[in-house]
Enzyme design. Sequence first.
Site, short mmCIF file in Angstrom:
data_model
loop_
_atom_site.label_atom_id
_atom_site.label_comp_id
_atom_site.label_asym_id
_atom_site.label_seq_id
_atom_site.Cartn_x
_atom_site.Cartn_y
_atom_site.Cartn_z
N ALA A 55 -23.57 11.62 -46.00
CA ALA A 55 -23.20 10.88 -45.36
C ALA A 55 -23.72 10.28 -43.83
O ALA A 55 -25.05 8.85 -44.22
CB ALA A 55 -22.11 10.31 -45.70
N GLN A 203 -24.57 22.80 -52.60
CA GLN A 203 -24.76 21.79 -51.48
C GLN A 203 -24.35 23.48 -51.32
O GLN A 203 -24.92 23.08 -49.58
CB GLN A 203 -24.42 20.37 -51.18
N ASP A 243 -17.44 11.43 -46.21
CA ASP A 243 -18.17 10.67 -47.37
C ASP A 243 -17.98 9.06 -47.07
O ASP A 243 -18.48 8.05 -46.74
CB ASP A 243 -18.67 10.40 -48.42
N ASN A 253 -14.78 12.86 -50.49
CA ASN A 253 -15.71 13.55 -50.42
C ASN A 253 -16.48 14.41 -51.72
O ASN A 253 -15.74 13.49 -52.56
CB ASN A 253 -15.15 14.95 -49.19
C1 LIG Z 1 -22.02 14.96 -43.59
S1 LIG Z 1 -21.97 15.08 -44.89
C2 LIG Z 1 -20.60 14.38 -45.66
C3 LIG Z 1 -20.54 14.60 -46.80
O1 LIG Z 1 -21.95 14.09 -47.91
C4 LIG Z 1 -22.38 14.75 -49.02
O2 LIG Z 1 -22.37 14.40 -49.80
P1 LIG Z 1 -23.93 14.44 -50.80
O3 LIG Z 1 -24.86 16.47 -50.94
O4 LIG Z 1 -24.03 13.98 -52.39
O5 LIG Z 1 -24.86 13.76 -49.89
C5 LIG Z 1 -21.09 15.12 -49.06
O6 LIG Z 1 -19.79 15.32 -49.62
C6 LIG Z 1 -20.47 16.01 -47.53
O7 LIG Z 1 -19.26 16.37 -47.38
#
Ligand SMILES: CSC[C@H]1O[C@H](OP(=O)(O)O)[C@H](O)[C@@H]1O
Length: 366
Positions: A55, A203, A243, A253
């Site tokens: 995010a 991730q 997020d 999230n």
């Molecule tokens: C500090 S990152 C917060 C949040 O963003 C990620 O989403 P994505 O990998 O789809 O961009 C993930 O949900 C993290 O927890």
Amino acid sequence: MKVDGTHYRSLWYDHDEAVLKIIDQRWLPHKFVVQAVPTLEDYAAAIKEMRVRGAPLIGATAAYGVAHQMGKDASDASLDHARDVLIQTRPTAINLKWALDRCQAHLAPLAPSDRATAALQLAHDISDEDVEINRMIGVHGLDLIRKIAADKADGEPVRILTHCNAGWIATVDWGTATSPMYQAHDAGIPVHIWVGETRPRNQGVLTAWELGHHGVPHTYLTDNAGGHLMQHGQVDMVLVGVDRATRQGDICNKIGTYLKALAAHDNDIPFYAALPSPTIDWTVRDGIAEIPIEERDHRETTHIWGRNDEGNVEQVQVSPDGTPAGNPAFDVTPARLVTGLITERGIAKANEEDMLRLFSEHREAV
Ligand SMILES: CSC[C@H]1O[C@H](OP(=O)(O)O)[C@H](O)[C@@H]1O
């Protein structure tokens, strides 16, 4: 943070080449690929394809995308065009809209001749602010970890379960959920991080990669192992990123967060979310009803990336040909399952009144 001993931010502006440079996260952990972002369309693709993700990092990237566009054409129409292209890349993390709104508010009143310089400086400011905000999240989260450590035998680690990657690579630096982990480790408090893989984009691999480079003890696990570890007294706290949070303390999230919150609640384990204040959407109360959940390409579910025995990174199909698939990328954990929110201003209970204790400027006019 550091990669093989060298400090990096997740993105940086190359003044010599006058272009933004990013770490293309799609290749991690097997390849460390730095690439330039030369056009507005490349900015949009970088966010949409998750070359940059997380995010706060999405917001910072968008701010540089606006700056790029102002350098090409600083007209009102061009400013609107940049917003239109970037806002539609990913719908869930509020940081994208927050950054674009901030760019609009800062640049629209300026003479077009002043916008390119102002936009680039704003992008730098947003990035630098993110680093300091996340450092402060770590400071407040460290206090929490220190309190848990005080009840443990000497040398016994604080065992933290996390989900997805809310690490330095998901922000400009430090990370949100990882910042307290790094700061506890650096302060000599033993920690062990249970890292959920986080299907389908995995991730968790990025979190394991980060922690490994910083020397933080960790174990990489399937997502489904989290509840088992909690049942068997192997988890002292759950700590995740966000997020989008709502003003009543619901947190949106990565998909699977809600299930871990349920398991934590069932086992009376504290469940904390770490977030910078730009991740709070003060216009929304009911996260389940109001937060848009991104549905990503179903190929992310039916296929998986990895490195083969020849050392080549490739994608392979894991599901039967023709099997229908889905891919909701986020879920919402209601405030009742959240022990607390770790922000740059301190730790709030997951309710509107305590959030406003830290962020009183968002108290609605009666
Ligand atoms: C500090 S990152 C917060 C949040 O963003 C990620 O989403 P994505 O990998 O789809 O961009 C993930 O949900 C993290 O927890």
